[in-house]
Scaffold this motif. Structure first.
Motif, short mmCIF file in Angstrom:
data_model
loop_
_atom_site.label_atom_id
_atom_site.label_comp_id
_atom_site.label_asym_id
_atom_site.label_seq_id
_atom_site.Cartn_x
_atom_site.Cartn_y
_atom_site.Cartn_z
N GLY A 12 0.82 -1.20 0.00
CA GLY A 12 0.00 0.00 0.00
C GLY A 12 0.86 1.25 0.00
N VAL A 13 0.23 2.37 -0.26
CA VAL A 13 0.95 3.64 -0.25
C VAL A 13 1.25 4.05 1.19
N GLU A 14 1.97 5.14 1.34
CA GLU A 14 2.31 5.64 2.68
C GLU A 14 1.04 5.89 3.48
N GLY A 15 1.07 5.53 4.76
CA GLY A 15 -0.06 5.80 5.64
C GLY A 15 -1.23 4.85 5.50
N ALA A 16 -1.04 3.74 4.78
CA ALA A 16 -2.15 2.81 4.56
C ALA A 16 -2.47 1.95 5.77
N GLY A 17 -1.55 1.89 6.73
CA GLY A 17 -1.81 1.10 7.94
C GLY A 17 -1.26 -0.31 7.88
N LYS A 18 -0.18 -0.50 7.14
CA LYS A 18 0.38 -1.84 6.98
C LYS A 18 0.89 -2.42 8.29
N SER A 19 1.55 -1.62 9.10
CA SER A 19 2.10 -2.13 10.36
C SER A 19 1.01 -2.68 11.28
N THR A 20 -0.10 -1.94 11.37
CA THR A 20 -1.22 -2.41 12.18
C THR A 20 -1.81 -3.69 11.59
N ALA A 21 -1.91 -3.73 10.27
CA ALA A 21 -2.47 -4.92 9.62
C ALA A 21 -1.57 -6.13 9.80
N LEU A 137 -3.67 -2.72 0.93
CA LEU A 137 -4.42 -1.73 1.70
C LEU A 137 -4.51 -0.47 0.86
N ASP A 138 -5.66 -0.25 0.26
CA ASP A 138 -5.83 0.84 -0.69
C ASP A 138 -6.59 1.99 -0.07
N LEU A 139 -6.11 3.20 -0.32
CA LEU A 139 -6.82 4.40 0.13
C LEU A 139 -6.36 5.58 -0.72
#
Length: 221
Positions: A12-21, A137-139
């Motif tokens: 995902g792009v920056e800020g997509a929440g990958k670490s939480t996911a 994670l797309d946004l």
């Protein structure tokens, strides 16, 4: 009991929440009795983490685009050989924050580098290794960049976070293009509330890995 290894990536792009996911995916498998190893790219081993520092730290000497690309795959080759493949051989679930799809999106679409060269480097670094599942994670880019700025502070961006919005629009478009072409992707609306994002990811895991049952007596999502 010996289990086959499972390789899952999050993109995902920056800020997509990958670490939480990543944490949520790890918990899902841990609650089902699987041994989990969480890693990231670039990085994941001492050598690859040293390369990560070069790649992400703003410096007085600008990295040439070809240097950036080859450093990414140098770190990846080390990561695959020293951590990912051994973990999978041991029957672990290896969950990685970014993998080669990020190179396709950031260096390929973002920088405009040759896709054929990227695939050649991927073959050399991965030796046929591919994720069983890639969670995208797309946004919208503006939301992601606002989240990244709030997380790090406006003056503490890494090299990639300092890119302009049109760069990230190309990155996002390429992630979505890749997802449309490959069934290993699951696209999640990362702009939704966190609880919804987590529920959607768990639904994907249930659908993709129905043979992995929760352990008796263990709370699970």
């Amino acid at each position: 009991m010996n289990h086959p290894g499972i390789f899952i990536t999050l993109e995902g792009v920056e800020g997509a929440g990958k670490s939480t996911a990543v944490t949520g995916v790890a918990d899902w498998f841990s609650q089902r009795g699987r041994v989990v190893d969480c890693s990231r790219e670039p990085g994941g081993t001492p050598v690859a983490e040293s390369i990560r520092h070069i790649l992400l730290t703003p410096a007085t000497e600008e990295l040439a685009e070809s240097t950036e690309l080859m450093l990414m795959f140098a770190a990846r080759a080390q990561h695959v050989a020293s951590r990912i493949k051994p973990a999978l051989a041991a029957g672990k679930v290896l969950i990685c924050d970014r993998f080669t799809d990020s190179s396709r999106a950031y260096q390929g679409a973002g920088r405009g580098m040759d896709r054929g060269l990227i695939e050649t480097l991927a073959q050399a670094a991965q030796h046929g290794l591919e994720p069983q599942l890639t969670v995208l994670l797309d946004l919208p880019v503006e939301i992601g960049l606002a989240r990244a700025a709030a997380r790090r502070g406006i003056d503490n961006h890494d090299r990639f976070e300092r890119e302009q919005r049109d760069f990230f629009e190309r990155v996002r478009a390429e992630f979505l293009r890749l997802a449309a072409l490959n069934s290993r992707f699951a696209v999640i609306d990362a702009a939704a509330p966190l609880a919804e994002v987590q529920a959607h990811i768990q639904a994907v895991l249930h659908a993709r890995f129905p043979f992995i049952a929760p352990q008796v007596g263990v709370a699970h999502g």
